[in-house]
Design an enzyme around this catalytic site. Structure first.
Site, PDB file in Angstrom:
ATOM      1  N   SER A  66       0.818  -1.215   0.000  1.00  0.00           N
ATOM      2  CA  SER A  66       0.000   0.000   0.000  1.00  0.00           C
ATOM      3  C   SER A  66       0.850   1.262   0.000  1.00  0.00           C
ATOM      4  O   SER A  66       2.048   1.233   0.295  1.00  0.00           O
ATOM      5  CB  SER A  66      -0.893   0.014   1.239  1.00  0.00           C
ATOM      6  OG  SER A  66      -1.489  -1.241   1.423  1.00  0.00           O
TER       7      SER A  66
HETATM    8  N1  SAH Z   1      -0.560  -5.285   3.843  1.00  0.00           N
HETATM    9  C1  SAH Z   1      -0.014  -5.580   2.530  1.00  0.00           C
HETATM   10  C2  SAH Z   1      -0.861  -5.048   1.382  1.00  0.00           C
HETATM   11  C3  SAH Z   1      -2.149  -5.754   1.224  1.00  0.00           C
HETATM   12  S1  SAH Z   1      -2.892  -5.662  -0.387  1.00  0.00           S
HETATM   13  C4  SAH Z   1       1.425  -5.085   2.423  1.00  0.00           C
HETATM   14  O1  SAH Z   1       1.941  -4.480   3.362  1.00  0.00           O
HETATM   15  O2  SAH Z   1       2.068  -5.334   1.393  1.00  0.00           O
HETATM   16  C5  SAH Z   1      -4.327  -6.624  -0.052  1.00  0.00           C
HETATM   17  C6  SAH Z   1      -4.050  -8.097   0.159  1.00  0.00           C
HETATM   18  O3  SAH Z   1      -5.245  -8.722   0.558  1.00  0.00           O
HETATM   19  C7  SAH Z   1      -3.596  -8.834  -1.095  1.00  0.00           C
HETATM   20  O4  SAH Z   1      -2.342  -9.392  -0.875  1.00  0.00           O
HETATM   21  C8  SAH Z   1      -4.652  -9.907  -1.298  1.00  0.00           C
HETATM   22  O5  SAH Z   1      -4.137 -11.132  -1.788  1.00  0.00           O
HETATM   23  C9  SAH Z   1      -5.213 -10.053   0.092  1.00  0.00           C
HETATM   24  N2  SAH Z   1      -6.558 -10.620   0.192  1.00  0.00           N
HETATM   25  C10 SAH Z   1      -7.588 -10.501  -0.669  1.00  0.00           C
HETATM   26  N3  SAH Z   1      -8.653 -11.173  -0.216  1.00  0.00           N
HETATM   27  C11 SAH Z   1      -8.301 -11.732   0.967  1.00  0.00           C
HETATM   28  C12 SAH Z   1      -8.968 -12.550   1.935  1.00  0.00           C
HETATM   29  N4  SAH Z   1     -10.229 -12.920   1.782  1.00  0.00           N
HETATM   30  N5  SAH Z   1      -8.270 -12.911   3.030  1.00  0.00           N
HETATM   31  C13 SAH Z   1      -6.977 -12.550   3.208  1.00  0.00           C
HETATM   32  N6  SAH Z   1      -6.301 -11.791   2.333  1.00  0.00           N
HETATM   33  C14 SAH Z   1      -6.956 -11.383   1.232  1.00  0.00           C
END
Ligand code: SAH
Length: 430
Positions: A66
């Site tokens: 992010s």
């Molecule tokens: N915190 C992360 C960025 C997250 S981006 C960082 O620091 O890099 C959002 C993430 O949510 C993605 O990696 C995606 O694969 C995940 N995601 C999507 N749906 C999800 C679910 N149902 N449970 C867990 N993770 C999920």
């Protein structure tokens, strides 16, 4: 520039934006080596204040690290303290988990979940390399939490949720805080909630824009391909039916831009008008167009937000559908794309085809926002009740029904928010 200098330049950017009040958060950004979480990404890009995609699925971004300023804002909202047990939903690169691990210290504990097995494996490696071996990384649906390590003092989702999931509330410790980027009829708010008896109450609300949670608990918010050739899509925030045929036909009709007489900065739109329109209009949608810069520029979607990630451009604007017409928020070409740009521009309402009810409603709602003093997200208060509970709405409260919960949203008038100046002694009510 050396890596240390580049990292320092990111801290300087966060300072300039005023998003880190807490010295511990600032120090976490200074300590955690973001480059180890984004292998293969050029160092100049790693330390820009931008989201960095880490996984693609076709033309779709499946995960990105992010934007650091948003991460800083959310860590502030979460109020993580040494010793806390924290659950993160959406591991992605693992970078935020490392920041959390730094904040909770040796006495604390961080568990993070992602739905993508390859991201989980990569994040484990990144975390180990950066010295955060104590972080537990699990693969699964974050909407279900991770009961094995519950309860948690803090729960944070870094993917956009549609609902307040009961499993997360079950796993929240007494006195705990849960931070969710939650969709309010398509407008996404990062809301820090605390428990108050039978419901949750917001203690901090910010505007945000996260990719949505995937999987069985993603909720009904969905995107519809309207015109695959021109890559136009519609984001529909709930189950309400949309007449796709009519929208497709209307997008081919000659557009007509009507000046509203209301001027704003892009931040005013992002932090204020967006949410106002989402809750006040009956059928809020977002028009999206993504592709090459030429395709996007030639397409029918007017520009409100535009992201340029070469070779990809994406435009999004607020729109409203009626029975027979479609209207969208627009502005004149060449106006600022950067949220930090203070330039004021006039808002337009674009009608596709003959202006009708949708056009009238959108125009009216823009004027109402102006007349109400242009309220923004800083005055928003939210409560979340379990679904099915009968309650009476308070005056001025908007109800946003979900599957597991019902949100109640109010704008606190600015007079009630600002701290009244101290009355000179002897004057004013005693
Ligand atoms: N915190 C992360 C960025 C997250 S981006 C960082 O620091 O890099 C959002 C993430 O949510 C993605 O990696 C995606 O694969 C995940 N995601 C999507 N749906 C999800 C679910 N149902 N449970 C867990 N993770 C999920």
């Amino acid at each position: 520039m050396s890596i240390d200098d580049l990292r320092q330049s990111l801290i300087d950017t966060l300072d300039r934006l005023g998003v880190v009040d807490d010295p511990d958060i600032r120090q976490a950004f200074a300590r955690v080596p973001r480059e180890l979480f984004l292998p293969g990404v050029p160092a100049e890009v790693v330390f820009l204040n931008e989201a960095v995609p880490v996984k693609f699925g076709g033309a779709r971004i499946m995960s990105s690290s992010s934007q650091p300023s948003m991460m800083a804002i959310m860590l502030g909202q979460l109020d993580v303290r040494p010793g806390h047990r924290v659950l993160e939903i959406g591991t992605g690169s693992g970078y935020n988990a490392a920041l959390l691990d730094t904040l909770v210290g040796a006495e604390g504990r961080v568990v993070t979940i992602d739905i993508e097995p390859d991201l989980v494996a990569a994040a484990r490696e990144h975390l180990a390399r950066a010295g955060h071996r104590a972080v537990t990384v699990r693969c699964g649906d974050g909407a279900l939490g991770y009961a094995e390590a519950a309860p948690y003092d803090r729960i944070i989702a870094t993917a956009g949720v549609w609902d307040v999931y009961p499993a997360l509330l079950d796993q929240l410790a007494d006195g705990g805080r849960v931070l969710l980027p939650i969709s309010v009829r398509g407008s996404q708010l990062s809301v820090a909630f605390e428990r108050h008896g039978d419901h949750l109450r917001s203690v901090s609300v910010e505007q945000c824009g996260f990719m949505r949670l995937r999987g069985a608990n993603a909720g009904p918010e969905h995107k519809i391909d309207i015109d695959p050739d021109r890559r136009v899509r519609l984001l529909v925030p709930d189950e309400r039916p949309v007449d796709v045929g009519t929208v497709r036909r209307l997008l081919d009709a000659p557009p007509y831009d009507q000046p509203t007489g209301v001027s704003a900065t892009l931040l005013d739109v992002h932090n204020g008008l967006d949410l106002w329109l989402s809750v006040h209009l009956a059928n809020p949608v977002r028009l999206i167009s993504a592709g090459s810069p030429e395709a996007v520029a030639a397409g029918p979607v007017p520009c409100m937000y535009e992201w340029k990630n070469p070779p990809w451009h994406e435009r999004v604007t607020f729109a409203v559908t009626g029975g027979t017409d479609l209207a969208a928020l627009a502005r004149r070409p060449g106006e600022p794309l950067d949220l930090a740009d203070p330039t004021v521009f006039e808002l337009l309402v674009r009608a596709f085809g003959t202006p009708g009810a949708a056009h009238r409603h959108l125009l009216g709602a823009v004027h109402d926002w102006q007349a109400a003093g242009r309220p923004d997200v800083s005055g928003v208060s939210l409560r979340a009740y379990p679904a099915g509970e009968r309650r009476r709405l308070a005056e001025g409260e908007f109800e946003v029904p979900k599957h597991h919960s019902v949100l109640a949203l109010t704008w606190v008038p600015s007079a009630a928010r600002s701290v009244a100046p101290a009355a000179p002694s002897g004057a004013g009510p005693g």
